[in-house]
Design a protein around this motif. Structure first.
Motif, PDB file in Angstrom:
ATOM      1  N   ASP A 127       0.828  -1.208   0.000  1.00 43.14           N
ATOM      2  CA  ASP A 127       0.000   0.000   0.000  1.00 43.14           C
ATOM      3  C   ASP A 127       0.868   1.266   0.000  1.00 43.14           C
ATOM      4  N   VAL A 128       1.966   1.221   0.758  1.00 41.46           N
ATOM      5  CA  VAL A 128       2.878   2.365   0.801  1.00 41.46           C
ATOM      6  C   VAL A 128       3.533   2.575  -0.557  1.00 41.46           C
ATOM      7  N   TRP A 129       3.929   1.495  -1.211  1.00 46.22           N
ATOM      8  CA  TRP A 129       4.581   1.601  -2.524  1.00 46.22           C
ATOM      9  C   TRP A 129       3.599   2.105  -3.582  1.00 46.22           C
ATOM     10  N   VAL A 130       2.374   1.610  -3.520  1.00 47.52           N
ATOM     11  CA  VAL A 130       1.358   2.066  -4.482  1.00 47.52           C
ATOM     12  C   VAL A 130       1.095   3.559  -4.300  1.00 47.52           C
ATOM     13  N   GLU A 131       1.008   3.994  -3.040  1.00 51.27           N
ATOM     14  CA  GLU A 131       0.804   5.420  -2.765  1.00 51.27           C
ATOM     15  C   GLU A 131       1.960   6.238  -3.338  1.00 51.27           C
ATOM     16  N   TYR A 132       3.186   5.754  -3.154  1.00 50.27           N
ATOM     17  CA  TYR A 132       4.355   6.477  -3.653  1.00 50.27           C
ATOM     18  C   TYR A 132       4.360   6.547  -5.184  1.00 50.27           C
ATOM     19  N   LEU A 133       4.076   5.416  -5.818  1.00 51.24           N
ATOM     20  CA  LEU A 133       4.051   5.416  -7.282  1.00 51.24           C
ATOM     21  C   LEU A 133       2.976   6.359  -7.819  1.00 51.24           C
ATOM     22  N   GLY A 134       1.851   6.424  -7.130  1.00 49.62           N
ATOM     23  CA  GLY A 134       0.812   7.365  -7.537  1.00 49.62           C
ATOM     24  C   GLY A 134       1.302   8.804  -7.460  1.00 49.62           C
ATOM     25  N   ALA A 135       2.025   9.123  -6.375  1.00 50.04           N
ATOM     26  CA  ALA A 135       2.570  10.474  -6.226  1.00 50.04           C
ATOM     27  C   ALA A 135       3.626  10.759  -7.289  1.00 50.04           C
ATOM     28  N   VAL A 136       4.443   9.752  -7.604  1.00 47.24           N
ATOM     29  CA  VAL A 136       5.475   9.911  -8.639  1.00 47.24           C
ATOM     30  C   VAL A 136       4.829  10.150  -9.999  1.00 47.24           C
ATOM     31  N   ASP A 137       3.793   9.393 -10.311  1.00 52.19           N
ATOM     32  CA  ASP A 137       3.130   9.552 -11.608  1.00 52.19           C
ATOM     33  C   ASP A 137       2.441  10.905 -11.718  1.00 52.19           C
ATOM     34  N   GLU A 138       1.867  11.383 -10.621  1.00 54.61           N
ATOM     35  CA  GLU A 138       1.264  12.716 -10.644  1.00 54.61           C
ATOM     36  C   GLU A 138       2.333  13.776 -10.900  1.00 54.61           C
ATOM     37  N   PHE A 139       3.496  13.590 -10.304  1.00 54.70           N
ATOM     38  CA  PHE A 139       4.602  14.518 -10.558  1.00 54.70           C
ATOM     39  C   PHE A 139       5.017  14.475 -12.023  1.00 54.70           C
ATOM     40  N   ARG A 140       5.141  13.267 -12.557  1.00 55.26           N
ATOM     41  CA  ARG A 140       5.589  13.115 -13.950  1.00 55.26           C
ATOM     42  C   ARG A 140       4.603  13.782 -14.920  1.00 55.26           C
ATOM     43  N   ILE A 141       3.323  13.607 -14.667  1.00 51.47           N
ATOM     44  CA  ILE A 141       2.310  14.236 -15.522  1.00 51.47           C
ATOM     45  C   ILE A 141       2.405  15.759 -15.433  1.00 51.47           C
ATOM     46  N   SER A 142       2.560  16.267 -14.215  1.00 49.72           N
ATOM     47  CA  SER A 142       2.661  17.708 -14.021  1.00 49.72           C
ATOM     48  C   SER A 142       3.913  18.262 -14.695  1.00 49.72           C
ATOM     49  N   ALA A 143       5.027  17.538 -14.596  1.00 53.05           N
ATOM     50  CA  ALA A 143       6.261  17.966 -15.261  1.00 53.05           C
ATOM     51  C   ALA A 143       6.080  17.980 -16.770  1.00 53.05           C
ATOM     52  N   GLY A 144       5.318  17.033 -17.289  1.00 52.37           N
ATOM     53  CA  GLY A 144       5.045  17.007 -18.717  1.00 52.37           C
ATOM     54  C   GLY A 144       4.261  18.221 -19.176  1.00 52.37           C
ATOM     55  N   VAL A 145       3.370  18.695 -18.318  1.00 55.00           N
ATOM     56  CA  VAL A 145       2.596  19.905 -18.652  1.00 55.00           C
ATOM     57  C   VAL A 145       3.532  21.103 -18.764  1.00 55.00           C
ATOM     58  N   VAL A 146       4.500  21.188 -17.836  1.00 53.53           N
ATOM     59  CA  VAL A 146       5.480  22.278 -17.909  1.00 53.53           C
ATOM     60  C   VAL A 146       6.239  22.215 -19.230  1.00 53.53           C
ATOM     61  N   ALA A 147       6.695  21.009 -19.570  1.00 53.56           N
ATOM     62  CA  ALA A 147       7.457  20.838 -20.809  1.00 53.56           C
ATOM     63  C   ALA A 147       6.631  21.222 -22.034  1.00 53.56           C
ATOM     64  N   GLU A 148       5.344  20.911 -22.020  1.00 50.53           N
ATOM     65  CA  GLU A 148       4.478  21.261 -23.149  1.00 50.53           C
ATOM     66  C   GLU A 148       4.341  22.783 -23.281  1.00 50.53           C
ATOM     67  N   HIS A 149       4.166  23.460 -22.150  1.00 50.55           N
ATOM     68  CA  HIS A 149       4.057  24.925 -22.204  1.00 50.55           C
ATOM     69  C   HIS A 149       5.370  25.548 -22.683  1.00 50.55           C
ATOM     70  N   LEU A 150       6.494  24.968 -22.273  1.00 48.93           N
ATOM     71  CA  LEU A 150       7.781  25.477 -22.735  1.00 48.93           C
ATOM     72  C   LEU A 150       7.930  25.265 -24.240  1.00 48.93           C
ATOM     73  N   ALA A 151       7.484  24.099 -24.717  1.00 51.70           N
ATOM     74  CA  ALA A 151       7.557  23.830 -26.154  1.00 51.70           C
ATOM     75  C   ALA A 151       6.687  24.806 -26.937  1.00 51.70           C
ATOM     76  N   ASP A 152       5.562  25.222 -26.350  1.00 49.36           N
ATOM     77  CA  ASP A 152       4.664  26.189 -26.996  1.00 49.36           C
ATOM     78  C   ASP A 152       5.101  27.629 -26.759  1.00 49.36           C
ATOM     79  N   GLU A 153       6.187  27.792 -25.979  1.00 46.78           N
ATOM     80  CA  GLU A 153       6.709  29.121 -25.632  1.00 46.78           C
ATOM     81  C   GLU A 153       5.689  29.953 -24.859  1.00 46.78           C
ATOM     82  N   ASP A 154       4.837  29.273 -24.110  1.00 46.75           N
ATOM     83  CA  ASP A 154       3.877  29.946 -23.237  1.00 46.75           C
ATOM     84  C   ASP A 154       4.505  30.018 -21.839  1.00 46.75           C
TER      85      ASP A 154
END
Length: 260
Positions: A61-88
């Motif tokens: 349960d602890v590992w699943v919780e951690y992986l969920g937090a990691v994946d949320e971070f990865r998705i959020s980081a991807g949003v930053v990268a997309e805005h940078l690619a769009d120069e926004d």
């Protein structure tokens, strides 16, 4: 046989009977003790198995919780990268704040892994935490680089209007050199020296501070060439992050399967 001898014999027989009885009782008691010990050990073994199963459940349960937090971070980081690619850049700045918050959530979840263990999973999580920290740093540098590039481009536009000759346009030459740096493969031995020389040229121009110029060169030197991007599909720039996450998942799965 006279009465005296008979009495002695009877006494000896009685003593032998008592001794045999005591020996039999002791033997029976030893057997009962061994059975009791075996029963106690069986209960203990069952308790250890149940506790191990319970620990596996808690850890899972602890590992699943951690992986969920990691994946949320990865998705959020991807949003930053997309805005940078769009120069926004304003949206990239806002998204980066959200990504920092997600990284804090992953760190809090990792602390539970440090408490629950085992050490193998703790070390794998530590490596994944390192990837998160590196990602935040790279995104911060990329945002600074984007702002610096915008300043250079605006200066280049002014230069083009004011300077008639292409040979007398140092800012245009800097932008051209940046494109050349971006096109070079990361394994090219001359890439580092080329970047250092370009950094001195940018700083000497007075358009950017040393830290902003450093962020610009760091970002451009980290960017993949077209050939490298194709080789690293489907995860592209996030390949290393994906590899570290996969190592964590495989180690966790192995532990849940009972492997040492």
């Amino acid at each position: 046989m006279d009465q005296g001898a008979a009495a002695v014999l009877a006494a000896l027989i009685a003593v032998a009977g008592v001794a045999l009885g005591l020996f039999g009782a002791r033997w029976q008691a030893r057997g009962m003790q061994e059975q009791a010990n075996a029963a106690i050990e069986a209960v203990r073994a069952q308790g250890r198995d149940q506790n191990a199963q319970w620990r596996r459940t808690v850890r899972r349960d602890v590992w699943v919780e951690y992986l969920g937090a990691v994946d949320e971070f990865r998705i959020s980081a991807g949003v930053v990268a997309e805005h940078l690619a769009d120069e926004d850049l304003p949206e990239a700045d806002l998204a980066l704040e959200e990504t920092r918050s997600r990284s804090v959530g992953a760190t809090d979840a990792y602390r539970k892994i440090e408490l629950e263990g085992p050490e193998q999973i703790v070390s794998k999580g530590y490596a994944l935490q390192g990837s998160i920290i590196n990602t935040i740093f790279e995104l911060e540098q990329a945002l600074t680089a984007a702002r610096s590039m915008r300043a250079l481009q605006e200066a280049a536009e002014r230069e083009q209007r004011e300077v008639p000759s292409d040979r007398d346009r140092p800012i245009a030459a800097i932008l051209s050199s940046l494109r050349e740096l971006q096109a070079m493969d990361s394994h090219d031995p001359g890439r580092t020296e080329y970047g250092q020389q370009l950094g001195l040229q940018i700083t000497a121009s007075g358009l950017l501070s040393a830290s902003d110029a450093g962020a610009l060169l760091f970002t451009y030197s980290q960017q993949l060439s077209l050939s490298e991007a194709l080789e690293r599909l489907p995860h592209g720039r996030w390949l290393r992050f994906h590899e570290v996450r996969t190592d964590f998942v495989q180690a966790a799965r192995s532990h849940l399967d009972g492997s040492p």
